[in-house]
Design a protein around this motif. Structure first.
Motif, PDB file in Angstrom:
ATOM      1  N   GLU A 274       0.824  -1.207   0.000  1.00 17.38           N
ATOM      2  CA  GLU A 274       0.000   0.000   0.000  1.00 17.38           C
ATOM      3  C   GLU A 274       0.859   1.259   0.000  1.00 17.38           C
ATOM      4  OE1 GLU A 274      -2.379   0.625   3.457  1.00 17.38           O
ATOM      5  OE2 GLU A 274      -3.794   1.890   2.391  1.00 17.38           O
ATOM      6  N   LYS A 275       0.543   2.162  -0.907  1.00 15.69           N
ATOM      7  CA  LYS A 275       1.210   3.463  -0.945  1.00 15.69           C
ATOM      8  C   LYS A 275       0.376   4.397  -0.070  1.00 15.69           C
ATOM      9  CE  LYS A 275       4.136   6.476  -2.846  1.00 15.69           C
ATOM     10  NZ  LYS A 275       5.579   6.431  -2.690  1.00 15.69           N
ATOM     11  N   LEU A 276       0.959   4.843   1.028  1.00 15.97           N
ATOM     12  CA  LEU A 276       0.183   5.608   1.996  1.00 15.97           C
ATOM     13  C   LEU A 276      -0.078   7.041   1.548  1.00 15.97           C
ATOM     14  CD1 LEU A 276       1.926   4.460   5.282  1.00 15.97           C
ATOM     15  CD2 LEU A 276      -0.250   3.676   4.343  1.00 15.97           C
ATOM     16  N   GLU A 277      -1.230   7.535   1.959  1.00 16.24           N
ATOM     17  CA  GLU A 277      -1.558   8.951   1.790  1.00 16.24           C
ATOM     18  C   GLU A 277      -0.564   9.731   2.626  1.00 16.24           C
ATOM     19  OE1 GLU A 277      -4.387  12.058   0.658  1.00 16.24           O
ATOM     20  OE2 GLU A 277      -4.475   9.944   0.161  1.00 16.24           O
ATOM     21  N   ARG A 278       0.148  10.661   2.029  1.00 18.70           N
ATOM     22  CA  ARG A 278       1.158  11.395   2.797  1.00 18.70           C
ATOM     23  C   ARG A 278       0.915  12.886   2.708  1.00 18.70           C
ATOM     24  NH1 ARG A 278       6.296  10.100   0.301  1.00 18.70           N
ATOM     25  NH2 ARG A 278       7.179  11.424   1.894  1.00 18.70           N
ATOM     26  N   LYS A 279       0.835  13.485   3.898  1.00 15.98           N
ATOM     27  CA  LYS A 279       0.598  14.926   3.965  1.00 15.98           C
ATOM     28  C   LYS A 279       1.705  15.677   3.220  1.00 15.98           C
ATOM     29  CE  LYS A 279      -0.248  18.457   7.457  1.00 15.98           C
ATOM     30  NZ  LYS A 279      -0.093  18.807   8.859  1.00 15.98           N
ATOM     31  N   GLY A 280       1.317  16.510   2.310  1.00 15.41           N
ATOM     32  CA  GLY A 280       2.289  17.347   1.598  1.00 15.41           C
ATOM     33  C   GLY A 280       3.006  16.654   0.460  1.00 15.41           C
ATOM     34  N   ALA A 281       2.786  15.366   0.292  1.00 21.00           N
ATOM     35  CA  ALA A 281       3.549  14.649  -0.728  1.00 21.00           C
ATOM     36  C   ALA A 281       2.958  14.842  -2.117  1.00 21.00           C
ATOM     37  CB  ALA A 281       3.592  13.170  -0.402  1.00 21.00           C
TER      38      ALA A 281
END
Lengths: 160, 291
Positions: free
Chosen positions: A153-160
């Motif tokens: 899973e590719k995580l939701e990343r803040k600011g990415a």
């Protein structure tokens, strides 16, 4: 001249039985027969009485379950040298999933009741058989846990 | 300590101002899988051209005007430095904006930054490349480099795990690599329906099923951290030394030149000392839980 191999010779060449005493392999082979399956044929049906245990000699099988409205869901593929079916070892001896030949297959079919009887009579054989089956179960448990974690899973990343 | 495969400082010195983005134009957009796009960009001036020379494993900071800047690993061929290729999954504000760019749009680039996969160290050995999910993209330049000088390596194996068949990245290229017989390609998915006739199971099972010599193999793993950890442990269970297992780490970055500390990971700055580390270097850090 073509060499005809028997169940015993095949068992001795498979990793699952490596390190087992020859007399134990001999005992186990007495419960086995060589079988073949066409691609798409079922080796084991979910919910059926678990009487058989298969060692794959050639080809591949899938462990799957049918989900109404979605079709068959494949959980894992088992290849040459792998084993399928260990519910014959544990009460109530009922198969939990379908096992289907993904390709044309050759296998050794071992009779569960026959193996249980021999393991009861020879606890050393029973220990070695149980130990090997436990290793397979442990590997599959680890694999199932990794699938649950969803390691890709590719995580939701803040600011990415 | 800086990894032995760090870029020599004289090479970094030839690059333009590392803090000033250079203009690049998007020339090609390809949707790979749902939410994931490959962008091909070309430099707009001579200064920008200097940013196109990279080695496998390195990354650029890509600036989407009006949105922000993020690190993206290069997924293209290092032997074609006329353009740069990036494969991006939209998971945040900037990456989503990147996946919505069209041919002709402009972006700003800084870089290339970071150290490289130890491609040279694999010479004379078996090389096992293990990718999970989108992790195949940062490994692709390594594959190009190895296949370009295939005679230097013994066996080359690519083991790739994905969630489902429809999530498999670079499917056509994987088929091509497999057909060329220069590399053993093993693909597995976590779950599938009957239309899929490939392997189902986790990528660590592919490792268990693969025959290799643990003392003459070098492994490079790229994917989510948990996948890399499980894979490294599976390799070590087979007798590989953590010194010969390499992973590519990912953290949020800002400056990309080791000044701001945003990407600090234990004693390392991810942007400068990484992103590629031997598992021996980071094994203890993997055990530290974030708060």
């Amino acid at each position: 001249m073509v060499e005809i191999k028997g169940v015993r010779d095949y068992l001795a060449s498979i990793d699952f039985f490596t390190g087992m005493k020859e007399e134990h392999v001999e005992l186990i082979s007495g419960c086995g027969e060589l079988v073949q399956f066409k691609a798409g044929e079922f080796l084991i049906k979910e919910g059926d009485k678990a009487e058989k245990f298969y060692v794959i000699r050639e080809g591949e099988a899938t462990i799957e379950t049918y989900v109404p409205g979605q079709g068959a869901k494949i959980m894992m593929t088992v290849k040459k040298g792998g084993i399928v079916g260990y519910s014959w070892l544990f009460e109530p001896y009922r198969s939990s999933f379908d096992v289907r030949a993904l390709t044309d297959m050759r296998a050794i079919q071992l009779d569960g009741a026959c193996l249980r009887g021999k393991a009861e009579n020879d606890h050393e054989l029973g220990y070695h058989l149980m130990n090997r089956v436990a290793r397979v179960i442990l590997k599959r448990l680890h694999a199932s846990r990794q699938q649950m974690v969803d390691v890709y899973e590719k995580l939701e990343r803040k600011g990415a | 300590m800086i990894a032995e495969h760090a870029i020599p400082s004289h090479e970094a010195a030839q690059a333009p101002d590392p803090m000033g983005p250079q203009p690049f134009r998007v020339i090609k957009v390809k949707e790979e899988i749902a939410g994931c796009t490959t962008l091909t960009v070309e430099p707009e001036n001579d200064e920008a051209k200097k940013l196109c020379f990279f080695q496998p494993g390195q990354f650029h900071m890509i600036y989407v005007f009006g949105q922000g800047e993020i690190p993206i690993s290069i997924s293209g061929d290092p032997s074609h430095p006329q353009q740069l290729v990036f494969t991006i999954m939209g998971v945040g504000t900037v990456s989503r904006a990147l996946t919505k760019l069209k041919a002709g749009d402009m972006v700003g680039l800084r870089g290339p930054f970071g150290n490289t996969w130890p491609v040279e160290k694999g010479a004379g050995k078996d090389v096992m490349l293990i990718a999970g999910g989108l992790g195949l993209a940062p490994l692709r330049p390594t594959i190009y480099s190895i296949l370009a000088r295939r005679e230097l390596y013994s066996r080359v194996m690519l083991l790739y795990g994905s969630r489902r068949p429809e999530n498999i990245l670079f499917q056509e290229q994987l088929d091509l690599w497999n057909k060329r017989m220069e590399m053993n390609v093993g693909i597995t998915v976590d779950s599938a329906d009957k239309k899929w006739d490939g392997n189902v199971g986790v990528v660590t099972e592919l490792i268990n099923d693969t025959s290799f010599s643990p003392t003459r193999t070098i492994a490079m793993i790229c994917g989510p951290e948990v996948m890399m950890r499980f894979s490294a442990h599976a390799l070590m269970d087979r007798g590989m030394s953590p010194k010969n297992i390499y992973v590519s780490m990912e953290r949020n970055m800002k400056c990309a030149v080791g000044q701001c500390g945003r990407c600090q990971y234990g004693q390392y700055f991810m942007c400068k000392d990484g992103p590629v580390f031997s598992f021996e270097q980071v094994e203890q850090l993997y055990k530290v839980r974030e708060v």
